[in-house]
Design a protein around this motif. Structure first.
Motif, PDB file in Angstrom:
ATOM      1  N   VAL A  71     -10.809 -11.192  11.095  1.00 50.63           N
ATOM      2  CA  VAL A  71      -9.558 -11.946  11.179  1.00 50.63           C
ATOM      3  C   VAL A  71      -9.230 -12.090  12.655  1.00 50.63           C
ATOM      4  O   VAL A  71      -9.258 -11.109  13.389  1.00 50.63           O
ATOM      5  N   VAL A  72      -8.948 -13.319  13.080  1.00 50.15           N
ATOM      6  CA  VAL A  72      -8.439 -13.510  14.435  1.00 50.15           C
ATOM      7  C   VAL A  72      -6.927 -13.282  14.382  1.00 50.15           C
ATOM      8  O   VAL A  72      -6.229 -13.915  13.585  1.00 50.15           O
ATOM      9  N   ALA A  73      -6.449 -12.347  15.195  1.00 51.03           N
ATOM     10  CA  ALA A  73      -5.026 -12.016  15.176  1.00 51.03           C
ATOM     11  C   ALA A  73      -4.367 -12.515  16.452  1.00 51.03           C
ATOM     12  O   ALA A  73      -4.724 -12.092  17.551  1.00 51.03           O
ATOM     13  N   ALA A  88      -4.416 -14.827  11.511  1.00 45.34           N
ATOM     14  CA  ALA A  88      -3.074 -14.338  11.190  1.00 45.34           C
ATOM     15  C   ALA A  88      -2.279 -14.160  12.472  1.00 45.34           C
ATOM     16  O   ALA A  88      -2.838 -13.816  13.519  1.00 45.34           O
ATOM     17  N   VAL A  89      -1.002 -14.438  12.372  1.00 45.13           N
ATOM     18  CA  VAL A  89      -0.101 -14.161  13.495  1.00 45.13           C
ATOM     19  C   VAL A  89       0.343 -12.705  13.383  1.00 45.13           C
ATOM     20  O   VAL A  89       0.652 -12.225  12.297  1.00 45.13           O
ATOM     21  N   ALA A 112       3.087  -7.391  11.014  1.00 50.00           N
ATOM     22  CA  ALA A 112       1.623  -7.390  10.867  1.00 50.00           C
ATOM     23  C   ALA A 112       1.186  -7.403   9.407  1.00 50.00           C
ATOM     24  O   ALA A 112       0.024  -7.145   9.099  1.00 50.00           O
ATOM     25  N   LEU A 113       2.130  -7.738   8.509  1.00 49.79           N
ATOM     26  CA  LEU A 113       1.801  -7.700   7.070  1.00 49.79           C
ATOM     27  C   LEU A 113       0.746  -8.721   6.691  1.00 49.79           C
ATOM     28  O   LEU A 113      -0.191  -8.432   5.942  1.00 49.79           O
ATOM     29  N   GLU A 114       0.897  -9.931   7.220  1.00 50.94           N
ATOM     30  CA  GLU A 114      -0.072 -10.977   6.900  1.00 50.94           C
ATOM     31  C   GLU A 114      -1.460 -10.577   7.400  1.00 50.94           C
ATOM     32  O   GLU A 114      -2.466 -10.718   6.689  1.00 50.94           O
ATOM     33  N   LEU A 115      -1.493 -10.059   8.609  1.00 47.30           N
ATOM     34  CA  LEU A 115      -2.757  -9.588   9.178  1.00 47.30           C
ATOM     35  C   LEU A 115      -3.361  -8.513   8.279  1.00 47.30           C
ATOM     36  O   LEU A 115      -4.565  -8.544   7.945  1.00 47.30           O
ATOM     37  N   ALA A 116      -2.522  -7.549   7.862  1.00 44.98           N
ATOM     38  CA  ALA A 116      -3.005  -6.447   7.030  1.00 44.98           C
ATOM     39  C   ALA A 116      -3.563  -6.964   5.702  1.00 44.98           C
ATOM     40  O   ALA A 116      -4.637  -6.525   5.252  1.00 44.98           O
ATOM     41  N   GLU A 117      -2.859  -7.888   5.103  1.00 45.84           N
ATOM     42  CA  GLU A 117      -3.321  -8.438   3.815  1.00 45.84           C
ATOM     43  C   GLU A 117      -4.684  -9.113   3.959  1.00 45.84           C
ATOM     44  O   GLU A 117      -5.585  -8.912   3.146  1.00 45.84           O
TER      45      GLU A 117
END
Lengths: 554, 554
Positions: B375-377, B404-405, B416-421
């Motif tokens: 994932v690119v964060a 994810a942002v 960071a929830l979207e990133l974590a998901e």
């Protein structure tokens, strides 16, 4: 090797229990594992007792290569005082890694009188000495970096007064050249490392009452002179704040336990031959707040640790010893009285012992001069004969001082009860402390007074370099500083081979260093190394660890 | 300066509570104050879970002077995974004192995503790096001492391969001459200091599974060559046991907490430009035993930390990442795509951003080559515009990778929830790891493969010295070692000024070092310093402490 004499059967108590035994609770501590803790500094304000604990200063005759068991005796004495129903805390210096890995072995006592956990204390402990190393080396890096980036303070690279530090016996770092290599803007210059416990930062840590004073003293370290001969201090480089930050935990005293689960505080570790040689004043003060009798060890003989305790520590802090203990062994007395080669010293007869009394007599005289009542404590060995013991006893009686046999190594507190009783008895008859010199004496005069009265020197010879530093001291207006004598521990003179009670010798002051942060002048007498070397068969060659983390001596 | 961004309002939990949250109890710990603890190694055997935690490797594009917030993102991600109801532990390297006092500031995250207590972690922490320094310097002292005392191993003082270490940015110690002075029997020779985190001892600490392996690896350090060109190892000097003893506590991972009171393990600190650049494998393994997702930070970009994680750590340990996160910022992308001077980078327009994608594309390509889903964060900053964000997102979509942002700095786990998901989603689709080179490839070939495939170099140029070390490697029969590339972090090439995605460059291998204890070959590319220097306006000038022990930034 003392590190292996740790009685494995001792079941350590949790350090919170030890803390509770001296009136502290867990909130007063920062735990470092189960058996070590730092004590928060606010204990100094919080705890109030009827009166402050009396300080018992443990010193010895001039040490010999055998070791006299001063730490063992100090620990045993403190345990014995506790056994008598008083509260007592023994305060010691932190062992330096260099000598631990080198020749000295541990510095945590021996046999039934130890501070524990010995290996942890002898290794990194709570990291205080590493913090001192880091603070010292930050200052050194700051100086060379300042020169590199333009040298606005106009520092003369040939007039830098501080050295880098390492807690290791590393002779190859004594004299080095730094700043070499391509494309370097900075100075190429001579430098050298001292062992961390010989650094001024360590002395400052041990002489500061709080963080504020620590920072101020660090700022006052004389770092260099400019090309136009103006002094440059650490505060001019503006790193004394970061140095103090690096020492924020190191300033807190460390609590451990003795082999009889009484409290011991181990904090700060200046060498006694090259620095002032006793634990931090914060540790001593804290122990005074928490006990009736604080047993403090000062390094080496009365000519070094005890002299400096009185003339530096007592003078600066008002902590006066209530009594002294002079540790002797028959072996050491014979060594001082022996004229033959030093093997099989126990075979030496009564003549050597009698002659060895000359060394003891000078230490007794020194302590009397400084106004201290004392007990001579014979650290007894299995082959000591009754007639030897009674000879030492009657010598002490003739000198008008108390005598006690200590079997603390074998028996712990039980072996030091007589010593403890006598110490308590004389500690009530405290006399006024006499300083060897006065603040207003010129530094040259101070050195001469110590040399003549304490060492028994005929006179003092100053090198050219020493004389020019004396001149500088006058210019800098710091003549009021006390002197921290740096001298071999093995002799009352500056020649390690002059045993017994040398007379008619001239003390050679080869170099004088200004420790304006610590607030004293260091006089280097004879050949004193501030960076030891390793011997051929050094301790690290024998130290090992098994897969379960147990220390081995192989 | 990140150290001042510590949210003072965070109320820390006692570390025992944190330990309990991951299934440990107080007996598994050695407390270091209330908020730090070492975890006993037997936890590795004791704790068993259904399955081992998945490893999420956090990397980034080539860093810029601004800082990309990789640590902040890693911490935020781990907190967010916890928030989603899984167990997650973030594992990080221990900050080195040198850069902390130098230019870098803290290494404990920032804003709402930090590991705490920040100051303690950034300063001496639990003393691990000091222990590494001591172990390294004991070995160095042992070599010179051996020569001093007769040199029975016939060591050639001009062929000593190890250097002394200090945890300080001290450029004046890069190139020095040691052993000078009167009456010295030992060798006068060239030497130098490395910063402790660049030492082989640090690499060994981080690559050992237990004390036994640690000692064996320490014994295998190539110390020197004899006059007759035979290798001399640390075990020949017989100090590897004492070195391991010095590291007996340092080998235990350190437990702290995040700003949302989740568990963080911080252990070992090898630099990623000059060493392998990730926390100890013991820390990672322990975190795998105690959680579902271990968020591991590897230093710098995919060309450094991630490449070495796969080709050194995974190869040696079987710890394979289940997914990767590539941290980017619009600022860093613009920096890489900018052709003008690098001030006011946020004013740069879409062109710079677009061009900066070239750098990101290479990192995506690298991770894909190594078989990693990612994932690119985007570590979002307040001035990032919606159109910039959507451009980055669509670029990632075109590359076939997730995006994810992350607003972990501002919002902690919530940011960071979207990133974590997304991380959890792809971590289930793990592909097989592809090594960049094989064990049996000659070292020269290994270096070329990394240079061409990971860096995008046209070819590799070896210096004469490097070629002769390659020859030596063949003779010593250690061609099977992996390579640890030492290279600037700022560029995919060995030239820090070549931003974006440089092409047609030749990688210069100036020097090759044999780390036979760590078990890898270090290839020094371009100008890589193993001892940093201080800048003119370095952090220590601004760090201070007040009388109550509070850290100040002035």
């Amino acid at each position: 090797m003392k590190t292996t004499s740790k009685p494995q059967e001792v079941k350590l108590k949790h350090i919170v229990e030890i803390a509770q035994s001296i009136g502290l609770d867990e909130d007063d501590l920062e735990l470092y594992g189960k058996y070590k803790a730092k004590i928060n500094l606010d204990v100094l304000e919080k705890k109030t007792r009827q009166s402050e604990g009396k300080v018992i200063l443990v010193t010895s005759i001039n040490p010999t290569p055998y070791g006299e068991g001063k730490t063992t005796t100090a620990i045993g004495l403190s345990m014995a005082i506790n056994r008598l129903g008083f509260k007592s805390i023994v305060t010691l210096r932190e062992p330096s890694l260099g000598p631990y890995l080198g020749i000295k072995g541990g510095a945590t006592g021996g046999g039934a009188s130890q501070v524990l956990p010995g290996t942890d204390i002898n290794l990194h402990f709570t990291g205080d000495i590493h913090a001192v190393t880091a603070a010292n080396n930050l200052l050194c890096a700051a100086v060379d970096n300042h020169i590199y980036h333009g040298n606005t303070l106009n520092i003369n690279p040939k007039a830098i007064m501080i050295k880098r530090a390492m807690d290791m016996n590393d002779r190859a770092l004594r004299n080095i050249v730094i700043g070499l290599g391509d494309g370097q803007k900075g100075a190429v210059r001579e430098d050298g490392f001292v062992i961390s416990v010989a650094s001024e930062v360590m002395a400052i840590l041990c002489l500061s009452n709080d963080l504020e004073e620590l920072k101020e003293r660090l700022g006052n370290i004389l770092v260099a002179f400019s090309y136009d001969k103006k002094p440059v201090y650490a505060k001019d480089l503006n790193v004394h704040g970061a140095m103090a930050l690096l020492l924020k935990d190191a300033i807190k005293p460390n609590l451990v336990q003795t082999s009889e689960a009484t409290a011991a505080i181990i904090h700060g570790g200046p060498f006694a031959n090259i620095a002032h040689g006793t634990n931090s004043i914060i540790a001593t003060k804290m122990a005074q707040k928490l006990s009736d009798y604080v047993v403090v060890e000062a390094g080496f003989g009365s000519d070094l640790g005890a002299e400096k305790f009185v003339n530096i520590v007592s003078r600066k802090t008002g902590i006066y010893p209530s009594a002294a203990v002079v540790v002797v062994t028959t072996r050491a007395l014979k060594y001082h009285g022996s004229s033959v080669a030093k093997t099989n010293i126990t075979d030496e007869g009564m003549d050597a012992l009698l002659k060895g009394f000359e060394n003891l007599s000078k230490h007794i005289e020194n302590l009397k001069m400084m106004g201290l009542e004392m007990v001579v404590a014979l650290n007894m060995f299995p082959d000591d004969t009754p007639s030897e013991i009674s000879m030492i006893e009657s010598f002490c009686r003739k000198q008008g001082v108390e005598f006690a046999v200590s079997r603390a190594y074998d028996l712990g507190s039980e072996g030091a009860l007589e010593l403890a009783e006598k110490v308590i008895e004389i500690a009530d008859k405290r006399r006024k402390i006499n300083f060897v010199y006065q603040d207003q004496d010129p530094v040259e005069e101070k050195i001469k007074k110590v040399a003549k009265t304490i060492y028994g020197a005929l006179d003092v010879q100053f090198s050219k370099s020493a004389l020019s530093t004396l001149e500088l001291i006058r210019k800098l207006n710091i003549e009021h500083f006390p002197v921290c004598m740096a001298k071999t521990q093995y002799s009352l003179s500056d020649h390690p081979e002059l045993l017994g009670r040398p007379k008619d010798f001239i003390l050679n002051v080869n170099e004088i260093r200004i420790n304006s942060g610590a607030g004293f002048i260091v006089a280097i007498c004879g050949n004193i190394m501030t960076m030891p070397g390793l011997s051929k068969d050094y301790a690290a060659l024998h130290l090992d660890i098994d897969k379960d983390g147990n220390v081995l001596w192989v």
